[in-house]
Structures are given as structure tokens and as C-alpha cells.
Design an enzyme around this catalytic site. Structure first.
Site, PDB file in Angstrom:
ATOM      1  N   ARG A 270       0.854  -1.201   0.000  1.00  0.00           N
ATOM      2  CA  ARG A 270       0.000   0.000   0.000  1.00  0.00           C
ATOM      3  C   ARG A 270       0.888   1.247   0.000  1.00  0.00           C
ATOM      4  O   ARG A 270       0.633   2.209  -0.732  1.00  0.00           O
ATOM      5  CB  ARG A 270      -0.919   0.012   1.228  1.00  0.00           C
ATOM      6  CG  ARG A 270      -2.132  -0.892   1.094  1.00  0.00           C
ATOM      7  CD  ARG A 270      -3.099  -0.730   2.268  1.00  0.00           C
ATOM      8  NE  ARG A 270      -2.709  -1.460   3.460  1.00  0.00           N
ATOM      9  CZ  ARG A 270      -2.973  -2.740   3.690  1.00  0.00           C
ATOM     10  NH1 ARG A 270      -3.644  -3.438   2.804  1.00  0.00           N
ATOM     11  NH2 ARG A 270      -2.593  -3.333   4.803  1.00  0.00           N
TER      12      ARG A 270
ATOM     13  N   PHE B 287     -10.289  -5.765  -7.469  1.00  0.00           N
ATOM     14  CA  PHE B 287     -10.300  -6.684  -6.320  1.00  0.00           C
ATOM     15  C   PHE B 287      -9.974  -5.858  -5.061  1.00  0.00           C
ATOM     16  O   PHE B 287      -9.030  -6.125  -4.325  1.00  0.00           O
ATOM     17  CB  PHE B 287      -9.303  -7.839  -6.491  1.00  0.00           C
ATOM     18  CG  PHE B 287      -9.457  -8.606  -7.774  1.00  0.00           C
ATOM     19  CD1 PHE B 287     -10.408  -9.618  -7.876  1.00  0.00           C
ATOM     20  CD2 PHE B 287      -8.662  -8.332  -8.880  1.00  0.00           C
ATOM     21  CE1 PHE B 287     -10.561 -10.340  -9.065  1.00  0.00           C
ATOM     22  CE2 PHE B 287      -8.805  -9.044 -10.063  1.00  0.00           C
ATOM     23  CZ  PHE B 287      -9.751 -10.055 -10.155  1.00  0.00           C
TER      24      PHE B 287
ATOM     25  N   ASP C 187     -15.114  -4.486  -6.665  1.00  0.00           N
ATOM     26  CA  ASP C 187     -15.121  -5.755  -5.939  1.00  0.00           C
ATOM     27  C   ASP C 187     -16.474  -6.415  -6.141  1.00  0.00           C
ATOM     28  O   ASP C 187     -17.483  -5.747  -6.365  1.00  0.00           O
ATOM     29  CB  ASP C 187     -14.849  -5.557  -4.441  1.00  0.00           C
ATOM     30  CG  ASP C 187     -14.282  -6.815  -3.792  1.00  0.00           C
ATOM     31  OD1 ASP C 187     -13.051  -6.935  -3.655  1.00  0.00           O
ATOM     32  OD2 ASP C 187     -15.086  -7.718  -3.456  1.00  0.00           O
ATOM     33  N   SER C 188     -16.494  -7.757  -6.055  1.00  0.00           N
ATOM     34  CA  SER C 188     -17.766  -8.468  -6.190  1.00  0.00           C
ATOM     35  C   SER C 188     -18.561  -8.427  -4.891  1.00  0.00           C
ATOM     36  O   SER C 188     -19.746  -8.767  -4.883  1.00  0.00           O
ATOM     37  CB  SER C 188     -17.511  -9.917  -6.622  1.00  0.00           C
ATOM     38  OG  SER C 188     -16.587 -10.506  -5.734  1.00  0.00           O
TER      39      SER C 188
ATOM     40  N   ASP D 288      -5.275  -7.201  -7.467  1.00  0.00           N
ATOM     41  CA  ASP D 288      -4.951  -8.020  -6.289  1.00  0.00           C
ATOM     42  C   ASP D 288      -6.013  -9.113  -6.116  1.00  0.00           C
ATOM     43  O   ASP D 288      -6.800  -9.074  -5.172  1.00  0.00           O
ATOM     44  CB  ASP D 288      -4.884  -7.113  -5.045  1.00  0.00           C
ATOM     45  CG  ASP D 288      -4.455  -7.870  -3.799  1.00  0.00           C
ATOM     46  OD1 ASP D 288      -3.816  -8.930  -3.926  1.00  0.00           O
ATOM     47  OD2 ASP D 288      -4.777  -7.398  -2.688  1.00  0.00           O
TER      48      ASP D 288
ATOM     49  N   CYS E 213      -1.423 -14.098  -4.827  1.00  0.00           N
ATOM     50  CA  CYS E 213      -1.244 -14.617  -3.466  1.00  0.00           C
ATOM     51  C   CYS E 213      -1.304 -16.140  -3.476  1.00  0.00           C
ATOM     52  O   CYS E 213      -1.474 -16.769  -2.440  1.00  0.00           O
ATOM     53  CB  CYS E 213      -2.268 -14.021  -2.507  1.00  0.00           C
ATOM     54  SG  CYS E 213      -3.964 -14.398  -2.953  1.00  0.00           S
TER      55      CYS E 213
HETATM   56  N1  SAH Z   1      -6.799  -5.680  -2.442  1.00  0.00           N
HETATM   57  C1  SAH Z   1      -7.493  -6.022  -1.218  1.00  0.00           C
HETATM   58  C2  SAH Z   1      -7.583  -7.513  -0.996  1.00  0.00           C
HETATM   59  C3  SAH Z   1      -8.195  -8.282  -2.130  1.00  0.00           C
HETATM   60  S1  SAH Z   1      -8.767  -9.863  -1.702  1.00  0.00           S
HETATM   61  C4  SAH Z   1      -6.824  -5.308  -0.049  1.00  0.00           C
HETATM   62  O1  SAH Z   1      -5.686  -4.864  -0.200  1.00  0.00           O
HETATM   63  O2  SAH Z   1      -7.442  -5.217   1.006  1.00  0.00           O
HETATM   64  C5  SAH Z   1      -9.630 -10.311  -3.137  1.00  0.00           C
HETATM   65  C6  SAH Z   1     -10.951  -9.590  -3.322  1.00  0.00           C
HETATM   66  O3  SAH Z   1     -11.446  -9.950  -4.598  1.00  0.00           O
HETATM   67  C7  SAH Z   1     -12.049  -9.957  -2.346  1.00  0.00           C
HETATM   68  O4  SAH Z   1     -12.516  -8.788  -1.727  1.00  0.00           O
HETATM   69  C8  SAH Z   1     -13.160 -10.596  -3.197  1.00  0.00           C
HETATM   70  O5  SAH Z   1     -14.455 -10.189  -2.779  1.00  0.00           O
HETATM   71  C9  SAH Z   1     -12.861 -10.042  -4.561  1.00  0.00           C
HETATM   72  N2  SAH Z   1     -13.228 -10.854  -5.726  1.00  0.00           N
HETATM   73  C10 SAH Z   1     -13.041 -12.185  -5.916  1.00  0.00           C
HETATM   74  N3  SAH Z   1     -13.381 -12.531  -7.175  1.00  0.00           N
HETATM   75  C11 SAH Z   1     -13.788 -11.384  -7.794  1.00  0.00           C
HETATM   76  C12 SAH Z   1     -14.235 -11.078  -9.103  1.00  0.00           C
HETATM   77  N4  SAH Z   1     -14.311 -12.034 -10.051  1.00  0.00           N
HETATM   78  N5  SAH Z   1     -14.562  -9.807  -9.398  1.00  0.00           N
HETATM   79  C13 SAH Z   1     -14.477  -8.844  -8.435  1.00  0.00           C
HETATM   80  N6  SAH Z   1     -14.026  -9.068  -7.198  1.00  0.00           N
HETATM   81  C14 SAH Z   1     -13.696 -10.320  -6.870  1.00  0.00           C
END
Ligand code: SAH
Length: 407
Positions: free
Chosen positions: A221, A237, A259-260, A309, A349
Site C-alpha cells: 500500500r 479486487f 469488488d464483487s 490483487d 497470493c
Molecule cells: N486488495 C485487497 C484484498 C483483495 S482480496 C486489499 O488490499 O485489502 C480479493 C478480493 O477480490 C475480495 O474482496 C473478493 O471479494 C474479490 N473478488 C473475488 N473474485 C472477484 C471477481 N471475479 N470480481 C471482483 N471481485 C472479486
């Protein structure tokens, strides 16, 4: 007061011939296929002697009859008793390390214990301000849970309560059911505020992902923030918008969080106000990154910074090909959406995806997008998530900072 668990029955595991090499290299896992014989009747979590085929002593470990990882080694020193004091010592070492590497001026939230890499296989302990959140992910840690909680009570300063978030799939593999709730002290509120590098975050420790927040991305970050001034950023994400807050605080012009999860984005909106940022500088889109990035491409949208991410795509070796296609797809779309001179922060990850393969996928994605890019930096999980050299699996988070050419 420390409770001592019922006495363990002496039991030992003897390996098949030539299967002791990884234990001799101090890798803590013994897979079921390496075991020739079990002597005694160890119960889940009991401490067993692990012996080579010729009877030589190799390690003390926790027995887990339901798991493919049948034993997780506690110690490679025969003179080291696996007793309550062992756990006190290992916990103290883990806490001392965090004290040295995480400044309270930077944050009041960090990982205190990172499982195998801190010599405590299957134990995760995170701190969020005055609250401690634990995951007991193995039969061995489950067996010693009350001892571990007692020592955390003694050793973690200023804590108000210890909360369990052992609601993760890997527990099933250990024959354990999910468990959540207060373990000691006061019950935490639904949301706990933390600070990190001048940003404030609200963490849902009872229901959020993992133990509530992606502590492993702390340094990344800060890295994104260092590039953010004046940028139009896409945070794909986003979860609760950690990267977005860091970038906006550092002067990003505008961020789109995708995000989803609608509830994650609700918390992302809360973060905007919590950090005194103008909500006009942020858009939130609930939806699927794969299709939204395609829509942005057909709408000819573009960004100076894109953060990708995604969640773990590789859960087993068999997922690698399908997952590689997924990584390539989002990275190709991101390269297509970057403005000339723009920067991509792309992460994986998935511990089972190696760095070389990840770099190759990102390179192929740039090629397919017709962009030329250079790697500026490799990124890793923050140092409160260390990787023991004898446990390379501990290194799961990797990221690349790639800058595309001006023309
Ligand atoms: N970048 C974030 C962590 C991401 S974790 C941080 O730094 O806090 C991965 C995220 O992707 C989750 O919140 C999950 O809800 C989302 N996710 C998973 N598959 C997805 C998709 N196909 N489209 C959008 N979001 C998705």
C-alpha cells in the site's frame, strides 16, 4: 494460570526409507505417503517422535490423522520438551521479532505469529489495536489452544480480548470443524479501527476476510502511495479499499474500486469518510473484474495506475493451468487500459504459483496487449509475515510493479 493438557501417550512415527531428507532440512511437514509405521495410539494433536527408517530420531511433531500432512514438526531438538514452556518461548520469540520490525509509529495492526515460519505450524495470530485474533489451523494447535491463549494473555501488552476466527476450509482437512468467538477477555466490537502509515481503516474482525484485513499488503500500500500523486487509479479486487485510501491520501486524483462483494465496498465507502477524503474522488463498482475490465475497454477508459490483487486462484497443483489463464486475462486487460507511462501493480497470493511463472504470465499479457513494459520492482508480503528459509511455502504473496512505455 497455565492449564496443562492431559498427558500425551508416547507414540512414534517411523518414516519409509529415504524419506527423511526434508525433515533433516528442517522442513516441518511429514506427508502421509512418507510414513511406514505408527507405533502407539496417538490421538489428533498428540506429540509424537518422528523417526527415520533406521530408527534415528528426527523431530517432535503434532500428529494429525485426518490430514495429508500427517505430522507437523514442533522441534528438531530432542532435548526440547514440547510442553507449555515451549509455547511460551516460541510465542515470545515471535512477539519480540514484531517489536523489532514493526514500529508503532507506522501501525497498530500486524501479524504477531505466522505459523510455520515462526516455528508454530498452523497458528496465525494478528493484532488489531487492542484486539488479538487467532486462527488454529492444525490438530496440533487445536490441542494446545488453551495454553496458547493463556500465554497470549500474558505476553501481548494492552490487549482487551482474544478472538478466534478458525472458520477456514483448511480446518476440514485436519478433521476440525470451524470455530469462532471470544477466547479470552472482552468480546470485540463488530468493527475495530486501526491506523497504518497515516491512514485509518475499519476492520471487521468477526466477519471480514482472513482475520479481517490484508495486513500482508501493508508495505505494498505504501509503495502504491509513492506513485499515486495526481493519478487516475483503478483498484481491482479492492476488498475494503486499502490501496485506494493509501493512494488518495498520497494525492491520487481519483480511484475506482471494483469488488464483487457489496459489503466490502460498503466498508470501502466508510474509509473515504474516515480519512476525511472527498467522496467525489472515488467510485465504487460492485461486479466481476473480468467483465468490468472488458466494459471499460469497450468504453475506451484508461488509467495511470492499475492495482490487480485477485484472490487465490491456485488451490491445488491441478488448478495451475486454469489459474494461469485467469491471471493472464486480467493482466492483459490491465495493460490495455493503462495510459502511456502508466504503472501496473499486479499481485498473486497463490503460493503454488512460482515467481518465474508469474513473471512469464505478466510478460505474455503485455505482449498480447501490444504494450512494452519494464519491471520497476518486485513486491512481497510485509515482513511481519516472514518466510522461514526451511519453509519456502511461507512465501505466498508476490507482486510486480510494471511501467508501460510512453508510446
Ligand atoms: N486488495 C485487497 C484484498 C483483495 S482480496 C486489499 O488490499 O485489502 C480479493 C478480493 O477480490 C475480495 O474482496 C473478493 O471479494 C474479490 N473478488 C473475488 N473474485 C472477484 C471477481 N471475479 N470480481 C471482483 N471481485 C472479486
Amino acid at each position: 494460570m497455565i492449564n496443562i493438557p492431559e498427558t500425551f501417550q508416547p507414540a512414534s512415527i517411523t518414516l519409509k526409507p529415504k524419506r527423511e531428507k526434508s525433515l533433516r532440512n528442517r522442513h516441518p511437514w511429514v506427508f502421509s505417503g512418507a510414513i511406514a509405521r505408527v507405533d502407539g495410539q496417538p490421538r489428533p494433536g498428540d506429540t509424537v517422535d518422528v523417526l527415520a527408517a533406521d530408527g534415528r530420531w528426527l523431530a517432535w511433531g503434532a500428529y494429525s490423522p485426518h490430514s495429508q500432512i500427517r505430522v507437523r514438526a514442533w522441534s528438531f531438538d530432542q532435548a526440547e520438551a514440547i510442553d507449555p514452556v515451549f509455547f511460551e518461548r516460541r510465542l515470545q520469540q515471535a512477539l519480540d521479532l514484531r517489536q523489532r520490525i514493526i514500529s508503532s509509529a507506522v501501525t497498530n495492526a500486524c501479524r504477531l505469529v505466522a505459523g510455520e515460519s515462526d516455528g508454530l505450524p498452523g497458528l496465525i495470530v494478528d493484532r488489531y489495536d487492542r484486539w488479538v485474533v487467532c486462527q488454529f489451523l492444525s490438530a496440533g494447535t487445536e490441542r494446545w489452544k488453551s495454553i496458547i491463549v493463556d500465554y497470549l494473555n500474558d505476553l501481548v501488552s494492552n490487549r482487551l480480548g482474544i478472538y478466534e476466527r478458525s472458520d477456514v476450509d483448511v480446518r476440514k482437512k485436519e478433521g476440525l470443524t470451524p470455530a469462532t468467538g471470544p477466547l479470552s477477555g472482552a468480546e470485540p466490537p463488530d468493527q475495530v479501527d486501526i491506523q497504518e502509515n497515516g491512514c485509518r481503516y475499519r476492520v471487521d474482525i468477526k466477519g471480514g476476510h482472513k482475520t479481517g484485513f490484508y495486513l500482508d499488503q501493508r508495505d505494498n500500500r505504501a509503495c502504491v502511495a509513492a506513485y499515486a500523486k495526481g493519478a487516475d487509479m483503478l483498484n481491482a479486487f479492492a476488498y475494503t479499499g486499502g490501496f485506494a485510501v493509501a493512494a488518495l491520501k498520497a494525492g491520487a486524483a481519483h480511484v475506482v474500486n471494483i469488488d464483487s462483494s457489496a459489503s466490502a465496498l460498503d466498508l470501502a465507502r466508510t474509509h473515504v469518510a474516515l480519512n476525511d477524503l472527498d467522496i467525489a474522488r472515488v467510485d465504487h463498482e460492485t461486479g466481476d473484474v473480468f467483465s468490468l475490465l472488458r466494459r471499460y475497454r469497450s468504453d475506451a477508459r484508461s488509467f495511470d495506475i492499475i492495482v490487480l490483487d485477485p484472490p487465490k486462484f491456485v488451490h491445488a497443483k491441478g488448478d495451475l493451468i486454469r489459474a494461469s489463464r485467469g491471471y493472464k486475462d486480467i493482466n492483459r486487460l490491465a495493460f490495455e487500459l493503462l495510459r502511456p507511462g502508466g504503472t501496473l501493480f499486479t499481485f498473486s497470493c497463490s503460493g503454488l504459483m512460482g515467481r518465474d511463472l508469474f513473471q512469464k504470465i505478466v510478460a505474455d499479457a503485455a505482449l498480447d496487449a501490444g504494450r512494452h513494459a519494464v519491471i520497476l520492482q518486485w513486491l512481497n508480503q510485509s515482513p511481519d509475515h516472514p518466510t522461514a528459509l526451511n519453509f519456502p511455502e511461507g512465501s505466498y504473496l508476490k507482486g510486480l510493479v510494471c511501467r508501460v512505455n510512453e508510446s
